[in-house]
Enzyme design. Structure first.
Site: not given
Ligand code: PGA
Length: 236
Positions: A9-10, A91, A198, A219-220
């Protein structure tokens, strides 16, 4: 082997109510069948960890000392107490914005293992390194320094080409597969390798089935319960 789908989720969302809504949205969709295969891990910001339960939890970072005068840091013992089973280590955003080095990654990875949790160690090259034909050298360096003295059968490696993270420009499945083979040659056949950068509901199948990654670091797309559930269903 069970696939591993990890949500990173960052630094999102901005409040606990939203975090609970996303988590509940996901939990509702993930019935027991989905939960048993693949393994799903949610890595929210530290402060939400104690408020969420019902799906395996992971942290996005940790410090290697157990306790003491390290203002602002969170130890693996503390994360374990909150029920975390996984910790993302190294990361690229931590390497870039917080100056994490391979030596720090190594200490963190060891601390996670010593506490009995599973480290998800991120490696990957920048666009510039790729264009300069340095990808393999960078991965080799991250592996030799970051994973020195570590039992590779106990960790997960996330191959995350940095240029693919958060850009919508995911790595070609064939190229990701080639990189997976390269990493396997540098490590061991016992290591689990997942892809990140992504990843979404449209491209997940390629990484999971065609390239046969052991899972995904998302992530997103992991902040959208509907899309994340679609990804999970592709990993069954
Ligand atoms: P993203 O991020 O899917 O938004 O590209 C992946 C990550 O940083 O772990």
């Amino acid at each position: 082997m069970k696939k591993l789908i990890v949500a990173n989720w960052k630094m999102n969302p901005i409040n606990i109510q939203e975090a609970q809504d996303i988590f509940e949205g996901l939990r509702k969709r993930c019935d027991l069948a989905l939960r048993s295969n693949p393994e799903i891990v949610i890595c929210p910001p530290f402060i939400y960890l104690s408020q969420l339960s019902g799906i395996t939890l992971g942290a996005q970072n940790c410090y290697w000392e157990e306790k003491g005068a390290y203002t602002g840091e969170v130890s693996v013992a503390m994360l374990k107490e909150l029920g975390c089973q996984y910790v993302i280590v190294g990361h690229s955003e931590r390497r870039k914005y917080f100056m994490e080095t391979d030596e720090m990654v190594n200490k963190k990875t060891k601390a996670v293992l010593e506490a009995g949790l599973t480290p998800i160690v991120c490696i990957g090259e920048t666009q510039e390194e790729r264009e300069g034909d340095k990808t393999e050298a960078i991965l080799e360096e991250e592996i030799t320094k970051g994973l020195e003295g570590i039992d590779l059968s106990k960790i997960v490696i996330a191959y995350e080409p940095i240029w693919a993270i958060g850009t919508g420009n995911a790595c070609d499945v064939d190229e990701a597969q080639r990189m997976k083979e390269v990493i396997l040659k540098m490590t061991s056949k016992d290591v689990k390798i997942i892809y990140g950068g992504s990843a979404n509901a449209s491209n997940a199948e390629g990484y999971l089935k065609q390239a046969n990654f052991d899972g995904l670091l998302v992530g997103g797309a992991s902040l959208n319960p509907q899309e994340f559930t679609q990804i999970i269903s592709l990993a069954k």
